[in-house]
Design an enzyme around this catalytic site. Sequence first.
Site, mmCIF file in Angstrom:
data_model
loop_
_atom_site.group_PDB
_atom_site.id
_atom_site.type_symbol
_atom_site.label_atom_id
_atom_site.label_comp_id
_atom_site.label_asym_id
_atom_site.label_seq_id
_atom_site.Cartn_x
_atom_site.Cartn_y
_atom_site.Cartn_z
ATOM 1 N N ARG A 66 2.574 -1.601 6.288
ATOM 2 C CA ARG A 66 3.176 -2.943 6.338
ATOM 3 C C ARG A 66 3.494 -3.370 7.758
ATOM 4 O O ARG A 66 3.552 -4.566 8.048
ATOM 5 C CB ARG A 66 4.394 -2.986 5.407
ATOM 6 C CG ARG A 66 3.967 -2.961 3.943
ATOM 7 C CD ARG A 66 5.105 -2.682 3.012
ATOM 8 N NE ARG A 66 5.273 -1.262 2.747
ATOM 9 C CZ ARG A 66 6.423 -0.708 2.431
ATOM 10 N NH1 ARG A 66 7.514 -1.429 2.347
ATOM 11 N NH2 ARG A 66 6.482 0.594 2.183
ATOM 12 N N GLU A 103 12.316 8.306 2.873
ATOM 13 C CA GLU A 103 13.190 8.184 1.697
ATOM 14 C C GLU A 103 12.540 8.831 0.482
ATOM 15 O O GLU A 103 13.198 9.461 -0.330
ATOM 16 C CB GLU A 103 13.510 6.705 1.422
ATOM 17 C CG GLU A 103 14.588 6.521 0.360
ATOM 18 C CD GLU A 103 14.861 5.056 0.007
ATOM 19 O OE1 GLU A 103 14.131 4.161 0.471
ATOM 20 O OE2 GLU A 103 15.822 4.840 -0.757
HETATM 21 O O1 LIG Z 1 12.859 4.881 7.493
HETATM 22 P P1 LIG Z 1 11.973 5.690 6.582
HETATM 23 O O2 LIG Z 1 12.746 6.454 5.544
HETATM 24 O O3 LIG Z 1 11.040 6.571 7.335
HETATM 25 O O4 LIG Z 1 11.105 4.660 5.737
HETATM 26 C C1 LIG Z 1 10.485 3.521 6.282
HETATM 27 C C2 LIG Z 1 9.010 3.571 6.082
HETATM 28 O O5 LIG Z 1 8.677 3.653 4.694
HETATM 29 C C3 LIG Z 1 7.726 2.644 4.381
HETATM 30 O O6 LIG Z 1 6.418 3.054 4.602
HETATM 31 P P2 LIG Z 1 5.588 4.015 3.643
HETATM 32 O O7 LIG Z 1 5.624 5.394 4.224
HETATM 33 O O8 LIG Z 1 6.056 3.839 2.235
HETATM 34 O O9 LIG Z 1 4.109 3.533 3.853
HETATM 35 P P3 LIG Z 1 3.284 2.191 3.514
HETATM 36 O O10 LIG Z 1 3.780 1.116 4.464
HETATM 37 O O11 LIG Z 1 1.901 2.618 3.848
HETATM 38 O O12 LIG Z 1 3.503 1.831 2.086
HETATM 39 C C4 LIG Z 1 8.070 1.546 5.359
HETATM 40 O O13 LIG Z 1 6.993 0.628 5.535
HETATM 41 C C5 LIG Z 1 8.389 2.289 6.613
HETATM 42 O O14 LIG Z 1 7.224 2.624 7.349
HETATM 43 N N1 LIG Z 2 13.523 1.334 -0.414
HETATM 44 C C1 LIG Z 2 12.449 1.026 0.336
HETATM 45 N N2 LIG Z 2 11.812 -0.150 0.170
HETATM 46 C C2 LIG Z 2 10.732 -0.463 0.930
HETATM 47 N N3 LIG Z 2 10.232 0.350 1.850
HETATM 48 C C3 LIG Z 2 10.842 1.523 2.035
HETATM 49 N N4 LIG Z 2 10.586 2.537 2.892
HETATM 50 C C4 LIG Z 2 11.477 3.506 2.671
HETATM 51 N N5 LIG Z 2 12.345 3.156 1.714
HETATM 52 C C5 LIG Z 2 11.961 1.924 1.305
#
Ligand SMILES: O=P(O)(O)OC[C@H]1O[C@H](OP(=O)(O)OP(=O)(O)O)[C@H](O)[C@@H]1O
Ligand SMILES: Nc1ncnc2[nH]cnc12
Length: 178
Positions: A66, A103
């Site tokens: 994202r 998370e």
């Molecule tokens: O602060 P954190 O606990 O590290 O979480 C934040 C990350 O989690 C999500 O990405 P995700 O790994 O789900 O990947 P995506 O964007 O490819 O769905 C979000 O876009 C951040 O990159």
């Molecule tokens: N709760 C949440 N929603 C969207 N993106 C996330 N990345 C980590 N935690 C998330």
Amino acid sequence: MSTEEQSIAQVVSDHLRDIPDFPEPGVAFKDFTPLLSDGAALAAVVRDIADRYRGRVDHIVGIEARGFILGAAVAYELGIGFVPVRKAGKLPGETLGVEYDLEYGSAHIEVHADAFVAGAHVLVIDDVLATGGTAEATCTLLERAGAEVVAFEAVIELGFLEGRAKLAGREVHTILTV
Ligand SMILES: O=P(O)(O)OC[C@H]1O[C@H](OP(=O)(O)OP(=O)(O)O)[C@H](O)[C@@H]1O
Ligand SMILES: Nc1ncnc2[nH]cnc12
């Protein structure tokens, strides 16, 4: 908080939805696709971010997936280049990588080893700051690759997960804290 800050935070809040139990039970997923699909709201957020860094950075770094969407738009707005940080195995050239927890689960991200000239100033952009694992790992990785991280920017901050603590000493800005 200034009136302008309040209003851009309101724009984000008005275009955000919670999806319960995604991607796993107990997680309230912050879905910002309604923001992406509204042209005026997306433009306002991109300009708000870009205005904080005009003249201060050489590249935008976006975190898969994202962070790519916002990061590329901010780079275009600033007239500077975009560097992707990708999940392991996706970048074709020689890479540097790092593993971290988030998370829900864990991840391994990479950047091209030759992405930066030494000391290049970069802004890191993602959609969400949650535990801060992704942001911290990315900043560490970029510094190993020779970049100087000017700031980390996310649209949404999950305050209760205290991700900001992992970025102590760094410039961090988020538009809406929930
Ligand atoms: O602060 P954190 O606990 O590290 O979480 C934040 C990350 O989690 C999500 O990405 P995700 O790994 O789900 O990947 P995506 O964007 O490819 O769905 C979000 O876009 C951040 O990159
Ligand atoms: N709760 C949440 N929603 C969207 N993106 C996330 N990345 C980590 N935690 C998330």
